[in-house]
Design a protein around this motif. Sequence first.
Motif, short mmCIF file in Angstrom:
data_model
loop_
_atom_site.label_atom_id
_atom_site.label_comp_id
_atom_site.label_asym_id
_atom_site.label_seq_id
_atom_site.Cartn_x
_atom_site.Cartn_y
_atom_site.Cartn_z
N GLY A 118 0.86 -1.30 -0.03
CA GLY A 118 -0.18 0.04 0.00
C GLY A 118 0.58 1.26 -0.10
N ILE A 119 1.95 1.16 0.06
CA ILE A 119 3.09 2.31 0.01
C ILE A 119 3.67 2.52 -1.40
CG2 ILE A 119 5.14 3.33 0.73
CD1 ILE A 119 4.91 1.88 3.34
N VAL A 120 3.22 3.63 -1.96
CA VAL A 120 3.70 3.90 -3.31
C VAL A 120 4.61 5.20 -3.63
CG1 VAL A 120 3.15 4.42 -5.61
CG2 VAL A 120 1.57 3.17 -4.24
N GLY A 121 5.96 5.02 -4.13
CA GLY A 121 6.71 6.21 -4.01
C GLY A 121 7.87 5.72 -4.50
N THR A 173 7.05 8.90 -0.54
CA THR A 173 5.65 8.91 -1.19
C THR A 173 5.33 10.14 -1.90
OG1 THR A 173 4.40 9.63 0.91
CG2 THR A 173 4.88 7.30 0.68
N ARG A 174 4.12 10.24 -2.57
CA ARG A 174 3.88 11.33 -3.44
C ARG A 174 3.36 12.40 -2.51
NH1 ARG A 174 -0.19 7.90 -7.67
NH2 ARG A 174 1.43 6.81 -8.53
N VAL A 185 10.59 0.83 5.04
CA VAL A 185 10.14 -0.31 5.08
C VAL A 185 11.43 -1.38 5.09
CG1 VAL A 185 9.31 -2.02 3.04
CG2 VAL A 185 8.60 0.40 3.09
N PRO A 186 10.94 -2.28 6.35
CA PRO A 186 12.10 -3.40 6.48
C PRO A 186 12.03 -4.21 5.01
CG PRO A 186 10.43 -3.02 8.20
CD PRO A 186 9.74 -2.32 7.11
N ASN A 187 13.54 -4.65 5.01
CA ASN A 187 13.53 -5.32 3.52
C ASN A 187 12.91 -6.64 3.55
OD1 ASN A 187 15.25 -3.69 2.57
ND2 ASN A 187 17.05 -4.04 3.53
#
Length: 410
Positions: free
Chosen positions: A276-279, A293-294, A301-303
Amino acid sequence: MMPDAPPTDPELHEIVSDAMTAVSSPTDLIVALIAVAAALTAGVLATRWLHRRLGHHRRVASTLIDYLCTPLLATSVLVALQVVGNPLIGLSATLLVLFLAIRVLAALLELLFRPTLPLRLMLRLTTVVSWLAAVFALFADRSATIAKIYSANVKLGGISLSSQGILSGLVVGVVVAIVALWGDKTVAALLRRSRTLQPNFVLALSRIFSVAIWIVATALIFSASGINLTALAAFSGALGIGLGLGLQKLAASYISGLIVLFEQSVRVGDNIASNGIVGRVTRMTVRYTMIRTRDGVEAIVPNDSLTGNVIVNQSWSDRNLRLVCGVLVKGDTDIALARRLFVDAMRAQERVLEQPPPHMYITGINDKGIQLDGHFWINDPENGQHNVASDVYDAMLAGFRSHGVQLVAQ
């Protein structure tokens, strides 16, 4: 390395014997203490004066002054005062020569490897500890108290530590830490200057080399401290199991980070969507990936979530990204005119690519009107997507109004 007990030296043996005899004379002892205090005071004052004259901007000169000026001048003063015939003054001068030799080695180490401030302070403290250890070794066979302190042992479970081993571990530990940190930085710098390695490979290899360097450094420190690595293995195994259970998520993130870096499924600069994270990916480490993000928010974000979930990478094969703008026009609209105006509005934007060319499609017809969708491509999504879509809408509306194309309220 911890200095070993000095070999039997007849001249040194005679100096120490005469000094131990002179200790029983209060007059000789007071004279010697005054001489040593005067010599050290002169050395400290001269060091401060030189610092004021040269300042702290000349790194080499400042380092040499810090390490050598005070013991060198104090030794010179004591050598000159030996004319009074006090054996304690001669012994003090001999011990200061030993301290000066240790400080010379430390100064060379600092000039060569340029340690950080905490390690630099520890190195200077270590010269004093190393000198005291050498003095203890010199007098160990002449004082029962010193011999007892020097040979004391402490047992922690199956690990046996001696006072001599602790001192050796401290001295060697500081030196090894300085060299290891320098090696870590040097390897990382060499990898970054490589023109053939991808940035992801550079980061992964630098972390692997860093771990290897510090493992070797730790083994050297344990060896110098006299710690039996075999006895430590059982404790390390139990500790490793406990840490593995408690920090398994953290370990998973590190391992996943190496996988992501070597596979290059995600790279810095890529535009991705995950959980759900876009960027846009702005930074990658072995443990986490940072996505901007935008909305201008940095998401960490953990790998392990990147290797265990679906990732939409909009920049995998190239940086081109397709955007869609849609409008609903009335049913009696001249579609050919609307298509031309729509395409002209997309082509008028600087960020819209000519190849692939923008197109307009009829994507739906209903009782309200005709749905028109314009498709166009950009190759700099990090500069924003909504702004270029807004510019397209502005140009399209201006063209529709000037040619009488009417929209339908949805």
